[in-house]
Scaffold this motif. Structure first.
Motif, PDB file in Angstrom:
ATOM      1  N   THR A   1       1.037  -1.433  -0.256  1.00  0.00           N
ATOM      2  CA  THR A   1       0.212   0.227   0.254  1.00  0.00           C
ATOM      3  C   THR A   1       1.104   1.320  -0.034  1.00  0.00           C
ATOM      4  OG1 THR A   1       0.130   0.032   2.376  1.00  0.00           O
ATOM      5  CG2 THR A   1      -1.708  -0.864   1.650  1.00  0.00           C
ATOM      6  N   VAL A   2       2.219   1.030  -0.108  1.00  0.00           N
ATOM      7  CA  VAL A   2       2.777   2.705   0.454  1.00  0.00           C
ATOM      8  C   VAL A   2       3.789   2.523  -0.826  1.00  0.00           C
ATOM      9  CG1 VAL A   2       4.752   3.470   1.731  1.00  0.00           C
ATOM     10  CG2 VAL A   2       2.891   1.851   3.184  1.00  0.00           C
ATOM     11  N   ALA A   3       3.568   3.877  -1.471  1.00  0.00           N
ATOM     12  CA  ALA A   3       4.376   4.326  -2.590  1.00  0.00           C
ATOM     13  C   ALA A   3       5.184   4.764  -2.817  1.00  0.00           C
ATOM     14  CB  ALA A   3       2.888   5.558  -3.537  1.00  0.00           C
ATOM     15  N   ALA A   4       5.393   5.176  -1.344  1.00  0.00           N
ATOM     16  CA  ALA A   4       6.286   6.920  -1.079  1.00  0.00           C
ATOM     17  C   ALA A   4       7.274   7.046   0.238  1.00  0.00           C
ATOM     18  CB  ALA A   4       6.575   7.673  -2.224  1.00  0.00           C
ATOM     19  N   VAL A   5       8.489   8.023  -0.060  1.00  0.00           N
ATOM     20  CA  VAL A   5       8.581   8.635   0.997  1.00  0.00           C
ATOM     21  C   VAL A   5       8.992   9.989   0.794  1.00  0.00           C
ATOM     22  CG1 VAL A   5      10.336   8.175   3.045  1.00  0.00           C
ATOM     23  CG2 VAL A   5       9.125   6.093   2.027  1.00  0.00           C
ATOM     24  N   PHE A   6       9.219  10.936   1.554  1.00  0.00           N
ATOM     25  CA  PHE A   6       9.480  12.239   1.020  1.00  0.00           C
ATOM     26  C   PHE A   6      10.492  12.384   1.835  1.00  0.00           C
ATOM     27  CE2 PHE A   6       6.082  11.265  -1.591  1.00  0.00           C
ATOM     28  CZ  PHE A   6       5.889  12.630  -3.304  1.00  0.00           C
ATOM     29  N   LEU A   7      11.444  12.558   2.089  1.00  0.00           N
ATOM     30  CA  LEU A   7      12.313  13.602   2.584  1.00  0.00           C
ATOM     31  C   LEU A   7      12.867  14.352   1.796  1.00  0.00           C
ATOM     32  CD1 LEU A   7      13.764   9.758   4.160  1.00  0.00           C
ATOM     33  CD2 LEU A   7      12.127  11.156   5.138  1.00  0.00           C
ATOM     34  N   GLU A   8      13.063  16.017   2.761  1.00  0.00           N
ATOM     35  CA  GLU A   8      14.379  16.316   2.945  1.00  0.00           C
ATOM     36  C   GLU A   8      15.711  15.895   3.318  1.00  0.00           C
ATOM     37  OE1 GLU A   8      12.590  21.007   4.102  1.00  0.00           O
ATOM     38  OE2 GLU A   8      11.678  19.346   4.960  1.00  0.00           O
ATOM     39  N   PRO A   9      17.142  16.476   1.918  1.00  0.00           N
ATOM     40  CA  PRO A   9      18.226  15.604   3.033  1.00  0.00           C
ATOM     41  C   PRO A   9      18.488  17.090   4.668  1.00  0.00           C
ATOM     42  CG  PRO A   9      18.267  16.894   0.765  1.00  0.00           C
ATOM     43  CD  PRO A   9      16.456  17.109   1.000  1.00  0.00           C
ATOM     44  N   VAL A  10      18.450  18.373   4.248  1.00  0.00           N
ATOM     45  CA  VAL A  10      17.955  18.446   5.649  1.00  0.00           C
ATOM     46  C   VAL A  10      16.979  19.546   5.951  1.00  0.00           C
ATOM     47  CG1 VAL A  10      19.377  20.498   6.963  1.00  0.00           C
ATOM     48  CG2 VAL A  10      20.588  19.239   5.440  1.00  0.00           C
ATOM     49  N   GLN A  11      16.226  18.672   6.809  1.00  0.00           N
ATOM     50  CA  GLN A  11      14.632  19.330   7.362  1.00  0.00           C
ATOM     51  C   GLN A  11      14.574  20.574   7.405  1.00  0.00           C
ATOM     52  OE1 GLN A  11      11.932  16.024   9.618  1.00  0.00           O
ATOM     53  NE2 GLN A  11      10.807  17.949  10.415  1.00  0.00           N
ATOM     54  N   ASN A  12      13.789  21.352   6.749  1.00  0.00           N
ATOM     55  CA  ASN A  12      13.723  23.010   7.357  1.00  0.00           C
ATOM     56  C   ASN A  12      12.603  22.553   8.240  1.00  0.00           C
ATOM     57  OD1 ASN A  12      13.088  25.609   7.066  1.00  0.00           O
ATOM     58  ND2 ASN A  12      11.339  25.467   5.841  1.00  0.00           N
ATOM     59  N   ALA A  13      11.726  22.962   8.616  1.00  0.00           N
ATOM     60  CA  ALA A  13      10.581  22.948   9.652  1.00  0.00           C
ATOM     61  C   ALA A  13      10.713  22.314  11.241  1.00  0.00           C
ATOM     62  CB  ALA A  13       9.589  22.716   9.772  1.00  0.00           C
ATOM     63  N   GLY A  14      11.552  23.122  11.823  1.00  0.00           N
ATOM     64  CA  GLY A  14      12.007  22.644  13.798  1.00  0.00           C
ATOM     65  C   GLY A  14      13.760  23.116  13.923  1.00  0.00           C
ATOM     66  N   GLY A  15      13.290  23.519  12.493  1.00  0.00           N
ATOM     67  CA  GLY A  15      15.240  24.108  12.546  1.00  0.00           C
ATOM     68  C   GLY A  15      16.534  23.289  11.851  1.00  0.00           C
ATOM     69  N   CYS A  16      16.130  22.699  10.867  1.00  0.00           N
ATOM     70  CA  CYS A  16      17.419  22.959  10.051  1.00  0.00           C
ATOM     71  C   CYS A  16      18.335  20.924  10.976  1.00  0.00           C
ATOM     72  CB  CYS A  16      18.813  23.413   9.995  1.00  0.00           C
ATOM     73  SG  CYS A  16      17.603  25.037   9.137  1.00  0.00           S
ATOM     74  N   PHE A  17      17.601  20.206  10.286  1.00  0.00           N
ATOM     75  CA  PHE A  17      18.235  18.773  11.078  1.00  0.00           C
ATOM     76  C   PHE A  17      18.355  18.232   9.973  1.00  0.00           C
ATOM     77  CE2 PHE A  17      13.689  18.726  13.369  1.00  0.00           C
ATOM     78  CZ  PHE A  17      13.918  19.589  14.223  1.00  0.00           C
ATOM     79  N   PRO A  18      19.647  18.358   9.816  1.00  0.00           N
ATOM     80  CA  PRO A  18      20.688  17.115   8.833  1.00  0.00           C
ATOM     81  C   PRO A  18      20.390  16.094   9.188  1.00  0.00           C
ATOM     82  CG  PRO A  18      22.325  17.927  10.861  1.00  0.00           C
ATOM     83  CD  PRO A  18      21.235  18.524  11.156  1.00  0.00           C
ATOM     84  N   PRO A  19      20.923  14.861   8.299  1.00  0.00           N
ATOM     85  CA  PRO A  19      20.251  13.679   8.544  1.00  0.00           C
ATOM     86  C   PRO A  19      22.150  12.654   9.249  1.00  0.00           C
ATOM     87  CG  PRO A  19      22.060  14.087   6.381  1.00  0.00           C
ATOM     88  CD  PRO A  19      21.427  14.877   7.262  1.00  0.00           C
ATOM     89  N   PRO A  20      21.914  11.658   9.937  1.00  0.00           N
ATOM     90  CA  PRO A  20      22.608  11.197  11.105  1.00  0.00           C
ATOM     91  C   PRO A  20      23.495  10.696   9.731  1.00  0.00           C
ATOM     92  CG  PRO A  20      20.961  11.118  11.982  1.00  0.00           C
ATOM     93  CD  PRO A  20      20.653  11.506  10.711  1.00  0.00           C
ATOM     94  N   PRO A  21      24.791  10.244   9.929  1.00  0.00           N
ATOM     95  CA  PRO A  21      25.875   9.405   9.135  1.00  0.00           C
ATOM     96  C   PRO A  21      25.100   8.218   8.897  1.00  0.00           C
ATOM     97  CG  PRO A  21      27.110   9.949  11.378  1.00  0.00           C
ATOM     98  CD  PRO A  21      25.685  10.420  11.253  1.00  0.00           C
ATOM     99  N   GLY A  22      24.549   7.178   7.525  1.00  0.00           N
ATOM    100  CA  GLY A  22      24.367   6.606   7.275  1.00  0.00           C
ATOM    101  C   GLY A  22      23.005   6.501   6.946  1.00  0.00           C
ATOM    102  N   TYR A  23      21.793   7.624   7.723  1.00  0.00           N
ATOM    103  CA  TYR A  23      20.839   7.535   7.813  1.00  0.00           C
ATOM    104  C   TYR A  23      20.090   7.391   5.720  1.00  0.00           C
ATOM    105  CZ  TYR A  23      16.323   9.094   7.807  1.00  0.00           C
ATOM    106  OH  TYR A  23      14.342   9.869   8.005  1.00  0.00           O
ATOM    107  N   PHE A  24      20.551   7.909   5.182  1.00  0.00           N
ATOM    108  CA  PHE A  24      20.169   8.184   3.782  1.00  0.00           C
ATOM    109  C   PHE A  24      20.078   6.671   3.208  1.00  0.00           C
ATOM    110  CE2 PHE A  24      19.050  12.143   4.101  1.00  0.00           C
ATOM    111  CZ  PHE A  24      17.413  12.687   3.641  1.00  0.00           C
TER     112      PHE A  24
END
Length: 453
Positions: A214-237
């Motif tokens: 039932t799941v088509a897609a995952v939407f992710l920002e490289p660095v999440q904007n709202a909340g104040g710039c959350f970068p991805p931890p190592p290996g996350y992506f």
């Protein structure tokens, strides 16, 4: 015509604006000119544009060559739609973006903005699976506190309950997983790699819970904007990519902010070394000199649309018009000529280091981000990371900080869609002198804010 202030109060409906501020005669800030990293109001006062307009003006204000590109194209062919016809500038820009994009993202679908690019990506994901024998795959997973746009579909994907509530019921079938705010991590807060694995695994958990079929897609920002710039931890992506491949789920990299140099690479996915199936983008593509968005799509997703009578019955009147495409091409020429991507990479450490000087203030809990894209989280108590309640946020952000920073000569964003933060995203042309000016203004205003608390 009446004076501009009266006309603004009586007729202009500003976006995301609390209009009661101006109900009793409060003055509407009126920006009339821009030059480089600075903007000027109607009284001649200068402000450092610490937000690049709205994460947009990569090349800076007042770039004559971009204005001339628009004028030249408008005189030749101002408008023509991409509905079964093409025009040269859209073709040239599509090829250029395909050549810049990672992997096989070789098809470019133009929109007029970021929310429309996100909307396009969800619609494409649903139709693609219908065309390829998996018609029940339609759901989307995104992250808590993430912002993905204001159209009904994009707003449904957004993870901000207060922003969504006035417009419900929204489009069903969207689900949230934890974001990568390690500062507020309840587990693995002292181990970024383990935290990244934990956060990515929550996506797999959500897919399993909803049902992979039932799941088509995952939407992710490289660095999440709202909340104040959350970068991805190592290996996350890398882990997210494995999960998406395992369950045949599309990975959509929402780069409306992070593309076109904001992180020092043309696309944010390149900064963190992952391959998306779709990139959604807008903002910096033209440095704001003309509206334009672009969805970049893999060959696999375009394949079903190459044959027979299949059509992606979706489009926008102002998706990729000649003037905007011409400006985008001139903007990318400017990027190359002035090596703006290299400039960001050479100066991102200095930007971070300058902002981190503010960590000596009792009100500054965290400084985080990447490239020329940073958030400063404000706290009541650094030792406990205690945040502000709603009333305190109201008094701190809207009652004092936003206006005080602007009055001090810095245009930026004080935001409490997550925990209270100040967001900074200056034009890519900025250097140490601008970083120092930002830090000095922030230091003075935040020091006063603390005394008021």
């Amino acid at each position: 015509m009446t004076d501009l202030q009266t006309a603004a109060r009586d007729h202009l409906w500003m976006h995301f604006t609390r209009h009661s501020t101006y109900e009793t005669g409060g003055e509407v800030p009126m920006i009339v000119r821009g030059d480089g990293a600075y903007i000027y109001d109607d009284k001649g006062k200068r402000y450092l544009d610490g937000l690049a307009g709205l994460f947009v003006v990569q090349a800076g204000h007042g770039r004559q060559e971009l204005a001339e590109a628009a004028a030249k194209q408008a005189a030749e062919l101002a408008f023509f739609p991409l509905w079964s016809y093409a025009h040269p500038k859209a073709v040239e820009l599509a090829e250029r973006l395909a050549n810049e994009a990672p992997g096989d993202l070789n098809r470019v679908f133009f929109s007029s903005g970021g929310g429309e690019s996100v909307e396009s990506a969800w619609k494409l994901a649903k139709q693609f699976f219908k065309l390829t024998g998996k018609p029940t795959k339609h759901k989307v997973i995104s992250r808590a506190v993430a912002y993905h746009g204001t159209p009904h579909g994009a707003l449904s994907i957004t993870g901000l309950a207060d922003l969504k509530a006035p417009f419900e019921p929204l489009v069903p079938s969207t689900f949230r997983v934890p974001n990568t705010n390690i500062y507020r991590a309840s587990v693995h807060g002292d181990d970024p790699e383990a935290f990244g694995r934990w956060a990515a695994d929550r996506i797999e958990e959500a897919i399993e819970f909803e049902g992979p079929d039932t799941v088509a897609a995952v939407f992710l920002e490289p660095v999440q904007n709202a909340g104040g710039c959350f970068p991805p931890p190592p290996g996350y992506f890398q882990r997210v990519r494995e999960i998406c491949d395992k369950y045949d789920v599309l990975l959509v990299s929402d780069e409306v902010i992070c593309a076109y140099g904001r992180l020092g690479t043309m696309f944010g996915a390149q900064k963190f070394g992952y391959q998306p199936d779709i990139i959604t983008s807008a903002k910096g593509l033209t440095s704001g000199y003309s509206p334009l968005g672009a969805m970049l799509v893999s060959d696999r997703l375009f394949e079903p649309f190459k044959h027979g009578d299949t059509t992606f019955a979706h489009g926008y009147t102002f998706g990729g018009p000649p003037v905007s495409a011409a400006v985008a091409l001139a903007n990318l020429d400017l990027f190359e000529r002035e090596d703006l991507l290299g400039h960001v990479r050479r100066n991102e450490g200095a930007f971070r280091g300058t902002l981190e000087k503010l960590l000596d203030l009792p009100i500054v809990g965290d400084v985080r981000g990447d490239g020329f894209f940073y958030g400063i989280e404000l706290v009541k108590d650094k030792a406990t990371k205690a945040t502000f309640d709603d009333d305190e946020s109201e008094r701190l952000l809207r009652g004092f900080l936003s206006k005080a920073l602007f009055d001090a000569g810095l245009y930026c964003r004080a935001d409490d869609r997550g925990d209270p933060v100040i967001q900074l995203s200056p034009p890519l042309i900025c250097d140490q002198s601008h970083f120092d000016e930002i830090e000095q203004i922030l230091r003075g205003v935040l020091t006063e804010a603390w005394t008021r608390l």
